[in-house]
Design a protein around this motif. Structure first.
Motif, PDB file in Angstrom:
ATOM      1  N   SER A  91      30.637  26.015  -8.971  1.00  8.38           N
ATOM      2  CA  SER A  91      30.587  26.956 -10.088  1.00  8.38           C
ATOM      3  C   SER A  91      29.185  27.005 -10.681  1.00  8.38           C
ATOM      4  O   SER A  91      28.408  26.038 -10.577  1.00  8.38           O
ATOM      5  CB  SER A  91      31.605  26.572 -11.176  1.00  8.38           C
ATOM      6  N   ARG A 149      27.078  28.365 -14.387  1.00 12.33           N
ATOM      7  CA  ARG A 149      27.240  28.760 -15.781  1.00 12.33           C
ATOM      8  C   ARG A 149      25.922  29.318 -16.290  1.00 12.33           C
ATOM      9  O   ARG A 149      24.854  28.724 -16.066  1.00 12.33           O
ATOM     10  CB  ARG A 149      27.677  27.563 -16.631  1.00 12.33           C
ATOM     11  N   ARG A 166      30.129  35.795  -8.516  1.00  9.19           N
ATOM     12  CA  ARG A 166      30.274  34.332  -8.544  1.00  9.19           C
ATOM     13  C   ARG A 166      28.932  33.618  -8.615  1.00  9.19           C
ATOM     14  O   ARG A 166      28.827  32.543  -9.219  1.00  9.19           O
ATOM     15  CB  ARG A 166      31.046  33.884  -7.305  1.00  9.19           C
TER      16      ARG A 166
END
Length: 389
Positions: free
Chosen positions: A320, A322, A341
């Protein structure tokens, strides 16, 4: 045929010839006549068949009409509008201001010096696709119509001027008349003839641009001068030239000073990389692995929202990413969002009045199972021009 023998109705089949000789080339029709009951039964069956076909045809016609009735609305929703009026001619010895012939738009007409407009000065394309007013034309001005010569002088009309012929034969030219196009059209945003400023000239006008711009080939708009590529800047050695709208800026990106066992080295003009961390320094491991510098020129009052900058990574090993704003000046006009993504976007969320300099710091953090793998800092500076072009 004897009167006692009833006549036989003949059933004719179009398109195929059938043999009645029993030679194996086709079906054999019976030679005896059908009874009255058989004939009525056959006719009723054919009537039912024709009625069914007629009902199916009517149903198909109704469906077609229904589809056709709904067709205009769907066509209007997907096709570009064609609500335009016929193009208007440019009057001889004059000019037409405005190019759009769409419904609700205006065009304006002016005449060259020495000519007077006769007809409608402005015309509007109406909903019925016709123009309001009448087609204008430019008529030569009779400079002598007002009897400008005194003391018995004779007026001689000229091109944009007149001459007074005095009794002694002396000639006294008079200055030509002039239409101030700048005062007439420039104040209204709908009819302005110059992007920036207008200068009235005898019989014409000229457009002016502010410093840092040059007049475009169309003689109406202004285009930015790239001082950096043209070596017209005043940046010193070690500084980088950033072209802006209407000027330029000299910048010197610097890596942050060493702190808490964390230091950086310049790897390119616009990027710093973190040096290897000591094995026992948690503060160094939590610091950004790289810092990059980005400079964006902007015009004033840009429409929003507008994507200014995209952030991504080429070595995505975690699960992931951020994206956050962590500092800077002018944070109220910026927002950050994710486009996919692996990509984040810096968005201008409010119009900005220039001139102004805005700064924002963005952080992109990479995680694997919620464990921080690394982060990158983007230092973005936006130079906002005082002009909207």
């Amino acid at each position: 045929m004897s009167p006692e023998q009833p006549s036989c109705p003949q059933l004719v089949w179009e398109g195929t010839q059938h043999s009645t000789a029993g030679d194996g080339e086709g079906p054999v029709f019976p030679q005896e006549c059908l009874s009255h009951q058989q004939v009525l039964s056959t006719v009723r069956q054919m009537q039912k068949l024709l009625s069914a076909q007629e009902a199916a045809h009517l149903q198909g016609t109704r469906s077609l009409k229904k589809d056709r009735a709904g067709l205009p609305s769907s066509v209007v929703s997907i096709c570009p509008s064609t609500d335009t009026c016929p193009q208007l001619a440019v009057p001889l010895n004059g000019r037409k201001l405005g190019r759009s012939a769409r419904v609700g738009h205006d065009v304006h007409f002016i005449c060259n010096a020495g000519f007077q407009l006769v007809g409608s000065e402005s015309r509007t394309c109406r909903r019925d696709r016709t123009w309001s007013g009448t087609q204008p034309f430019c008529r030569s001005i009779d400079e002598c119509s007002s009897n400008p010569c005194a003391n018995g002088g004779t007026c001689v009309d000229g091109n944009q001027s007149y001459t007074c012929l005095c009794p002694r034969g002396c000639l006294h030219p008079s200055p030509p008349t002039d239409v101030d196009e700048c005062q007439l059209f420039q104040p209204n945003p709908q009819t302005r003839i110059c992007l920036h400023d207008c200068l009235n000239l005898p019989g014409s006008y000229g457009c002016l641009c502010p410093p840092g711009y040059v007049l475009h080939a169309d003689r109406n708009t202004c285009e930015d001068v790239d001082e950096c590529s043209g070596n017209q800047h005043n940046c010193t050695h070690g500084e980088l030239c950033i072209n802006t709208f209407g000027g330029h800026r000299c910048v010197r990106p610097k890596c942050p000073p060493p702190r808490h066992n964390t230091s950086y080295v310049k790897t390119s003009s616009f990027q710093c990389e973190r040096n290897p961390c000591p094995t026992d320094s948690r503060a160094c491991r939590l610091a950004a692995t790289s810092i990059s510098f980005h400079y964006l020129p902007l015009q004033a009052n840009r429409t929003v929202p507008r994507v200014l900058f995209k952030m991504s990574t080429t070595r995505f090993v975690g699960d992931s990413l951020r994206f956050t704003i962590i500092g800077g000046r002018g944070q109220g006009v910026f927002a950050v969002r994710r486009s996919d993504r692996q990509t984040g976007e810096l968005v201008l969320s409010s119009p900005v009045v220039g001139p102004a300099t805005l700064e924002v710091e963005l952080e992109m953090s990479e995680f694997s199972r919620k464990v921080l793998l690394g982060k990158h800092i983007f230092k973005v500076t936006a130079f906002v021009s005082q002009y909207e072009f």
